[in-house]
Design a protein around this motif. Structure first.
Motif, PDB file in Angstrom:
ATOM      1  N   TYR A  20     -69.958  21.928  -8.565  1.00  0.00           N
ATOM      2  CA  TYR A  20     -69.383  21.836  -7.224  1.00  0.00           C
ATOM      3  C   TYR A  20     -67.979  21.255  -7.328  1.00  0.00           C
ATOM      4  N   TRP A  23     -66.678  15.212  -4.914  1.00  0.00           N
ATOM      5  CA  TRP A  23     -67.152  15.138  -3.537  1.00  0.00           C
ATOM      6  C   TRP A  23     -66.080  14.573  -2.623  1.00  0.00           C
ATOM      7  N   SER A  24     -65.895  15.221  -1.456  1.00  0.00           N
ATOM      8  CA  SER A  24     -64.877  14.801  -0.489  1.00  0.00           C
ATOM      9  C   SER A  24     -65.395  13.755   0.503  1.00  0.00           C
ATOM     10  N   LYS A  26     -67.963  14.454   2.653  1.00  0.00           N
ATOM     11  CA  LYS A  26     -68.560  15.137   3.794  1.00  0.00           C
ATOM     12  C   LYS A  26     -69.514  16.231   3.324  1.00  0.00           C
ATOM     13  N   CYS A  27     -70.410  16.604   4.234  1.00  0.00           N
ATOM     14  CA  CYS A  27     -71.352  17.693   3.987  1.00  0.00           C
ATOM     15  C   CYS A  27     -71.318  18.641   5.177  1.00  0.00           C
ATOM     16  N   TYR A  28     -71.768  19.860   4.975  1.00  0.00           N
ATOM     17  CA  TYR A  28     -71.901  20.809   6.082  1.00  0.00           C
ATOM     18  C   TYR A  28     -73.306  21.391   6.059  1.00  0.00           C
ATOM     19  N   VAL A  29     -73.731  21.957   7.188  1.00  0.00           N
ATOM     20  CA  VAL A  29     -75.101  22.448   7.346  1.00  0.00           C
ATOM     21  C   VAL A  29     -75.079  23.954   7.588  1.00  0.00           C
ATOM     22  N   VAL A  30     -75.939  24.674   6.855  1.00  0.00           N
ATOM     23  CA  VAL A  30     -76.148  26.104   7.070  1.00  0.00           C
ATOM     24  C   VAL A  30     -77.656  26.315   7.102  1.00  0.00           C
ATOM     25  N   TYR A  34     -78.239  21.209   3.823  1.00  0.00           N
ATOM     26  CA  TYR A  34     -76.982  20.488   3.655  1.00  0.00           C
ATOM     27  C   TYR A  34     -76.318  20.884   2.344  1.00  0.00           C
ATOM     28  N   LEU A  37     -69.171  19.142   0.551  1.00  0.00           N
ATOM     29  CA  LEU A  37     -67.810  19.668   0.498  1.00  0.00           C
ATOM     30  C   LEU A  37     -67.131  19.067  -0.727  1.00  0.00           C
ATOM     31  N   CYS A  66     -78.818  16.833  -0.128  1.00  0.00           N
ATOM     32  CA  CYS A  66     -78.378  18.200  -0.444  1.00  0.00           C
ATOM     33  C   CYS A  66     -79.302  18.782  -1.505  1.00  0.00           C
TER      34      CYS A  66
END
Length: 82
Positions: A20, A23-24, A26-30, A34, A37, A66
């Motif tokens: 990946y 890590w920034s 933050k995470c996003y959801v799809v 999770y 980012l 995640c």
């Protein structure tokens, strides 16, 4: 001053094609999953920690949150920001 960042991969064997990146913070959801980012290089919005212990605790939490993250490495870096 030394800082610490989290490097995430989706493989337990260290295959570079499944990285990946850094890590920034933050995470996003799809579809209720999770995903972190991440960026391939250390840049301005890479999440940095003042202690290795805090970075390791957050990395353990990311393993739980995640489901695609399989392993992590905490990397020591200087405070220079690109």
């Amino acid at each position: 001053m030394k800082e610490y960042v989290i490097h995430l991969t989706s493989s337990t064997y260290g295959d570079s094609s499944n990285e990946y990146g850094y890590w920034s913070g933050k995470c996003y959801v799809v579809q209720f999953n999770y995903f972190p980012l991440c960026d391939k290089d250390l840049i301005l919005h890479t999440k940095r920690y003042k202690s290795r212990v805090r970075a390791e605790k957050m990395a353990d939490k990311l393993l739980i949150k995640c489901s695609t993250v399989r392993s992590w490495t905490v990397v020591e870096t200087d405070s220079e920001i690109k």
